[in-house]
Structure formats: C-alpha cells, structure tokens
Write an enzyme that holds these catalytic residues in place. Sequence first.
Site, PDB file in Angstrom:
ATOM      1  N   CYS A  65      -2.150   4.207  -3.212  1.00 23.06           N
ATOM      2  CA  CYS A  65      -1.292   3.677  -2.153  1.00 23.06           C
ATOM      3  C   CYS A  65       0.151   3.488  -2.596  1.00 23.06           C
ATOM      4  O   CYS A  65       1.044   3.330  -1.759  1.00 23.06           O
ATOM      5  CB  CYS A  65      -1.859   2.355  -1.627  1.00 23.06           C
ATOM      6  SG  CYS A  65      -3.553   2.489  -1.019  1.00 23.06           S
ATOM      7  N   HIS A 124       3.713  -1.349   1.883  1.00 17.98           N
ATOM      8  CA  HIS A 124       2.492  -0.580   2.114  1.00 17.98           C
ATOM      9  C   HIS A 124       1.688  -1.254   3.222  1.00 17.98           C
ATOM     10  O   HIS A 124       1.482  -2.470   3.217  1.00 17.98           O
ATOM     11  CB  HIS A 124       1.677  -0.511   0.822  1.00 17.98           C
ATOM     12  CG  HIS A 124       0.301   0.029   0.998  1.00 17.98           C
ATOM     13  ND1 HIS A 124       0.037   1.185   1.694  1.00 17.98           N
ATOM     14  CD2 HIS A 124      -0.900  -0.446   0.581  1.00 17.98           C
ATOM     15  CE1 HIS A 124      -1.260   1.400   1.694  1.00 17.98           C
ATOM     16  NE2 HIS A 124      -1.858   0.434   1.026  1.00 17.98           N
ATOM     17  N   ASN A 172      -4.736   1.525   7.077  1.00 19.18           N
ATOM     18  CA  ASN A 172      -4.199   1.817   5.751  1.00 19.18           C
ATOM     19  C   ASN A 172      -4.305   3.324   5.507  1.00 19.18           C
ATOM     20  O   ASN A 172      -5.402   3.848   5.327  1.00 19.18           O
ATOM     21  CB  ASN A 172      -4.996   1.038   4.701  1.00 19.18           C
ATOM     22  CG  ASN A 172      -4.499   1.250   3.289  1.00 19.18           C
ATOM     23  OD1 ASN A 172      -3.700   2.132   3.015  1.00 19.18           O
ATOM     24  ND2 ASN A 172      -4.992   0.435   2.368  1.00 19.18           N
TER      25      ASN A 172
END
Length: 329
Positions: free
Chosen positions: A123, A256, A286
């Site tokens: 990520c 993020h 996500n």
Amino acid sequence: MTSVPRFARITGTGSYLPPRRITNHELAADLARRGVATSDEWIVERTGIHARHFADPGVASSDLALPACQQALAAAGVQAQEIDLIIVATSTPDMVFPSTAAILQRKLGITNGCPVFDVQAVCSGFVYALTVADAMIRAGNARCALVVGAEVFSRILNFDDRTTCVLFGDGAGAVVLQASETPGILASDLHADGRHTDILCVPGHVNGGQVLGSPLLVMDGQAVFKMAVGVLEKAARTTLTKAGVDESAIDWLIPHQANIRIMQSTARKLKLPMEKVIVTVHDHGNTSAASIPLALDHGVRSGQIHPGQNVLLEGVGGGFTWGAVFVKM
C-alpha cells in the site's frame, strides 16, 4: 554558466475503476451464501467503506493501468512516445515476470526502449515509486515518467474471512512526472521494518507449478492499525521538516485510503480538519498501491486540488512499509 536546478513536477493525473461496483449490501448477501455473516452497518462502522470495485475475470492490473495512464498523458499534454520511464507500483502483477510495467509499455505502444520496472511496497507502493521517479529525474536519468499504482486485490482475498475481504477493491491511478525548473516534489521520506512481515502478507509462492502456502491475504488488523497511526505521523512530520515547512503549509492531505479511522487520527495529529483530507475510501475501499493516485486524481478532477497548492501524500502497507511525499501541484 550556472546550471538550472532540476526538479520533477506532476503535470497530469489519471485514474480508472473497473465498472463492477459492489456495495456492502451486495457483498454481505454474497458472503451470507458462503455462511459468512457481515452487514453494511458492521463494515461502515469499522472502516468507513460503503462500496468497492471488482475487476471482471481476465482483467489484469495492466488493463486497469492503461486507461489511467491515457488520462494522465492527455492531462499533461504528453504523447506516449515522450515517456522515458515507467514505474508501476503493484502487489498483484499480471504474471511472475515480466513486470507489469513492461506489459503496460507494450499496451501503450511505447517503443523507444525506455526503462520500465515494478515496485513492490504494497500500500506504500505509489509513494515509493514516486520517490524513485523523482530521484531518477533529478539525477538526469529521465525527463518524463509515468508513475502508476494498479491493483486487482479481489484476486487474493479470502472470502471466508469477513475481517479482510470487505476492505479491498481494484483500481488504478497514474501521474505524469516531468523534469522542471520549478520545484514540484518538495521532499519525501521512506521507511520499512521487516520484523513485521507477518501482520499483513500473502504467504504463498509458486514452486514446480503449484502454489505452496496460502495465496490469500492475511492481516492482523489491530497490529496494522496500531502501527499505521504512529508511523504515518512521524513520516509526515519528517517530510515536512525536509521541505522546511510545518503542517500549516499543507493544503490537502491524501493518505492511503485504508480505513477512515486511521485517516481521521492522522489528520488530528497533524492538526488538519477533515475538510482538508481527500477521502475516497467510502466508494473505492482499500485499493492498495492504487489508492493514493486514485484519490489524487479525484481531488484534481473534482476541482478541490488547484495548481500551486501543497499536497501531502502518505502511505503505509505490508512489509511493514511506510512513507510520505510533499508535492507542490
């Protein structure tokens, strides 16, 4: 003769989400048929996620990256053959090798022999990739780069585990990064701590034509949350210090997009109102390395982010990796 300082600026952004949008209600119904209990309320309360996008079977990360790159190129007014560097951040590559960046290069029709490679920092991948591209441009090894985050995380989810399968989605985001006499990437800060590899991982690998271990995502949510909240603030403050500014210089924070609680906590620590945070997690879930460039493009195209504004990008992911980049748009 005084040499002109060499900097790197983002001159175009683009993004792409696969058309299939899965709401929490739809996902909960699918999981119920597997004997897994969850609900829209349970997911929203813990994550802030309302929906995510899943790619259709046969659609790879490079397929999602292609339209995102085409948008970014158009926004920058750059032709594909002008690109002299491609870096793709992904944890879900099209194949073991060659790189997804090489496959994307072919799909874009770029035949100039420019270097291409993937970055794997989960990520945090886009933050890592942007920092590498900036360094290559500053060193004179590139002048016009495509920096991409692209993921099909739906392929590695365990749909018998409601604590992870509700979190992730698929998508891609891209930026064109060009050499400039004017500063654009102002500072960055990258870190990793391999002692925590087990709290977020896909522990399988290919051996002799078979997958050894599990090919599905495993996460210790509490451990990830605890680490993320702490390291994101530190990386943000270090990056701002390197840039010679404090948090008051931030016009927009793009963290993020993993969990609204982590994002809210980070904003509080940086003394920023949520009105200064670009949020897409509610509709995207996500998307790992794609989440920051997706959110950046959303901010630009929605008219929130304007040229000349300062944007702090920050990510945290498996590895354990984390980092931040301070950008003047």
